[in-house]
Design a protein around this motif. Structure first.
Motif, PDB file in Angstrom:
ATOM      1  N   UNK A   4      48.603 -43.034   0.007  1.00 48.59           N
ATOM      2  CA  UNK A   4      47.667 -42.731  -1.072  1.00 48.59           C
ATOM      3  C   UNK A   4      48.403 -42.005  -2.193  1.00 48.59           C
ATOM      4  N   UNK A   5      48.020 -42.258  -3.461  1.00 54.28           N
ATOM      5  CA  UNK A   5      48.583 -41.431  -4.545  1.00 54.28           C
ATOM      6  C   UNK A   5      48.245 -39.970  -4.292  1.00 54.28           C
ATOM      7  N   UNK A   6      49.084 -39.085  -4.768  1.00 53.04           N
ATOM      8  CA  UNK A   6      48.973 -37.663  -4.438  1.00 53.04           C
ATOM      9  C   UNK A   6      47.595 -37.091  -4.760  1.00 53.04           C
ATOM     10  N   UNK A   7      47.025 -37.409  -5.881  1.00 55.79           N
ATOM     11  CA  UNK A   7      45.710 -36.886  -6.257  1.00 55.79           C
ATOM     12  C   UNK A   7      44.616 -37.337  -5.310  1.00 55.79           C
ATOM     13  N   UNK A   8      44.645 -38.596  -4.897  1.00 57.72           N
ATOM     14  CA  UNK A   8      43.640 -39.129  -3.970  1.00 57.72           C
ATOM     15  C   UNK A   8      43.815 -38.497  -2.596  1.00 57.72           C
ATOM     16  N   UNK A   9      45.055 -38.358  -2.149  1.00 54.86           N
ATOM     17  CA  UNK A   9      45.320 -37.742  -0.844  1.00 54.86           C
ATOM     18  C   UNK A   9      44.802 -36.311  -0.830  1.00 54.86           C
ATOM     19  N   UNK A  10      45.016 -35.567  -1.897  1.00 61.45           N
ATOM     20  CA  UNK A  10      44.531 -34.191  -1.991  1.00 61.45           C
ATOM     21  C   UNK A  10      42.999 -34.154  -1.968  1.00 61.45           C
ATOM     22  N   UNK A  11      42.366 -35.088  -2.694  1.00 58.34           N
ATOM     23  CA  UNK A  11      40.909 -35.172  -2.724  1.00 58.34           C
ATOM     24  C   UNK A  11      40.355 -35.481  -1.328  1.00 58.34           C
ATOM     25  N   UNK A  12      40.947 -36.441  -0.636  1.00 58.78           N
ATOM     26  CA  UNK A  12      40.473 -36.804   0.703  1.00 58.78           C
ATOM     27  C   UNK A  12      40.640 -35.647   1.686  1.00 58.78           C
ATOM     28  N   UNK A  13      41.751 -34.930   1.580  1.00 55.80           N
ATOM     29  CA  UNK A  13      41.970 -33.772   2.444  1.00 55.80           C
ATOM     30  C   UNK A  13      40.893 -32.725   2.186  1.00 55.80           C
ATOM     31  N   UNK A  14      40.615 -32.469   0.917  1.00 55.32           N
ATOM     32  CA  UNK A  14      39.576 -31.488   0.565  1.00 55.32           C
ATOM     33  C   UNK A  14      38.212 -31.958   1.072  1.00 55.32           C
ATOM     34  N   UNK A  15      37.929 -33.234   0.927  1.00 60.01           N
ATOM     35  CA  UNK A  15      36.658 -33.792   1.372  1.00 60.01           C
ATOM     36  C   UNK A  15      36.499 -33.633   2.888  1.00 60.01           C
ATOM     37  N   UNK A  16      37.566 -33.865   3.626  1.00 61.40           N
ATOM     38  CA  UNK A  16      37.512 -33.818   5.088  1.00 61.40           C
ATOM     39  C   UNK A  16      37.449 -32.385   5.619  1.00 61.40           C
ATOM     40  N   UNK A  17      38.297 -31.502   5.077  1.00 60.35           N
ATOM     41  CA  UNK A  17      38.433 -30.168   5.649  1.00 60.35           C
ATOM     42  C   UNK A  17      37.605 -29.093   4.940  1.00 60.35           C
ATOM     43  N   UNK A  18      37.641 -29.067   3.630  1.00 64.82           N
ATOM     44  CA  UNK A  18      37.079 -27.928   2.911  1.00 64.82           C
ATOM     45  C   UNK A  18      35.581 -28.028   2.644  1.00 64.82           C
ATOM     46  N   UNK A  19      35.110 -29.163   2.193  1.00 66.01           N
ATOM     47  CA  UNK A  19      33.713 -29.274   1.795  1.00 66.01           C
ATOM     48  C   UNK A  19      32.723 -29.060   2.939  1.00 66.01           C
ATOM     49  N   UNK A  20      32.944 -29.631   4.115  1.00 70.15           N
ATOM     50  CA  UNK A  20      31.985 -29.344   5.199  1.00 70.15           C
ATOM     51  C   UNK A  20      31.912 -27.848   5.519  1.00 70.15           C
ATOM     52  N   UNK A  21      33.034 -27.169   5.490  1.00 66.96           N
ATOM     53  CA  UNK A  21      33.052 -25.739   5.788  1.00 66.96           C
ATOM     54  C   UNK A  21      32.286 -24.944   4.735  1.00 66.96           C
ATOM     55  N   UNK A  22      32.355 -25.392   3.459  1.00 68.92           N
ATOM     56  CA  UNK A  22      31.659 -24.695   2.379  1.00 68.92           C
ATOM     57  C   UNK A  22      30.165 -25.014   2.375  1.00 68.92           C
ATOM     58  N   UNK A  23      29.803 -26.258   2.534  1.00 67.84           N
ATOM     59  CA  UNK A  23      28.419 -26.693   2.367  1.00 67.84           C
ATOM     60  C   UNK A  23      27.607 -26.667   3.658  1.00 67.84           C
ATOM     61  N   UNK A  24      28.276 -26.774   4.779  1.00 71.34           N
ATOM     62  CA  UNK A  24      27.598 -26.795   6.072  1.00 71.34           C
ATOM     63  C   UNK A  24      28.241 -25.753   6.985  1.00 71.34           C
ATOM     64  N   UNK A  25      27.959 -24.482   6.741  1.00 70.81           N
ATOM     65  CA  UNK A  25      28.624 -23.425   7.526  1.00 70.81           C
ATOM     66  C   UNK A  25      28.488 -23.669   9.033  1.00 70.81           C
ATOM     67  N   UNK A  26      29.606 -23.512   9.716  1.00 67.02           N
ATOM     68  CA  UNK A  26      29.620 -23.709  11.163  1.00 67.02           C
ATOM     69  C   UNK A  26      29.874 -25.146  11.578  1.00 67.02           C
ATOM     70  N   UNK A  27      29.823 -26.081  10.632  1.00 69.06           N
ATOM     71  CA  UNK A  27      30.058 -27.488  10.954  1.00 69.06           C
ATOM     72  C   UNK A  27      31.322 -27.959  10.247  1.00 69.06           C
ATOM     73  N   UNK A  28      32.290 -28.373  11.004  1.00 69.28           N
ATOM     74  CA  UNK A  28      33.508 -28.939  10.442  1.00 69.28           C
ATOM     75  C   UNK A  28      33.875 -30.180  11.244  1.00 69.28           C
ATOM     76  N   UNK A  29      34.625 -31.043  10.626  1.00 65.74           N
ATOM     77  CA  UNK A  29      35.097 -32.226  11.318  1.00 65.74           C
ATOM     78  C   UNK A  29      36.212 -31.840  12.290  1.00 65.74           C
ATOM     79  N   UNK A  30      36.458 -32.664  13.303  1.00 63.56           N
ATOM     80  CA  UNK A  30      37.535 -32.349  14.255  1.00 63.56           C
ATOM     81  C   UNK A  30      38.892 -32.259  13.567  1.00 63.56           C
ATOM     82  N   UNK A  31      39.729 -31.409  14.112  1.00 64.41           N
ATOM     83  CA  UNK A  31      41.090 -31.252  13.602  1.00 64.41           C
ATOM     84  C   UNK A  31      41.866 -32.539  13.825  1.00 64.41           C
ATOM     85  N   UNK A  32      42.619 -32.972  12.831  1.00 61.78           N
ATOM     86  CA  UNK A  32      43.391 -34.210  12.947  1.00 61.78           C
ATOM     87  C   UNK A  32      44.895 -33.960  12.964  1.00 61.78           C
TER      88      UNK A  32
END
Length: 141
Positions: A4-32
């Protein structure tokens, strides 16, 4: 290099790891991305090794009985989501009991990296690494 281009890879990482933690406290996706420290034992005594520093602080050698068993590590590997990134590190991972069985188990479903001093590598070991599909080997000089 990521597919993935660097910007898209960074966005996907943020989408997977950061947003669930911010918007759904206590719910995160499994560690990859998982680093498993398999053993504290090593066939070398390098001055720069972090394990030697730990042993000096504790005033004793870290015992084998402190390590997870094959069954415990296997359970962790099986619990990870499909195509997780697993890195095996340690002292020297290749002296861990049933290490190559762990590599075979992990490589069936995941991407595997090995951190090793590579001193014990032979042509047979190199063939086994290739057959298992290990993606990367890291070593220090």
């Amino acid at each position: 290099m990521s597919r993935w281009p660097q910007g898209i890879a960074r966005f996907l990482k943020r989408l997977y790891y950061d947003l669930p933690a911010q918007w759904l406290p206590g719910l995160v996706f499994p560690c990859r991305n998982v680093v498993l420290e398999l053993t504290y034992r090593c066939n070398l005594t390098c001055d720069f090794c972090y394990l030697r520093v730990e042993e000096e602080k504790r005033g004793r050698v870290i015992k084998k009985k402190s390590e997870l068993t094959y069954e415990e590590i296997g359970a962790i590997i099986r619990a990870l989501p499909w195509r997780s990134n697993i890195t095996f590190v340690g002292g020297e991972v290749t002296i861990k009991d049933r290490f190559w069985d762990l590599v075979d188990l992990a490589a069936r479903r995941h991407r595997v990296t090995i951190g090793t001093n590579a001193v014990l590598f032979t042509p047979h070991i190199c063939d086994r690494i290739l057959r298992a599909g290990v993606r990367m080997i890291g070593t220090s000089i």
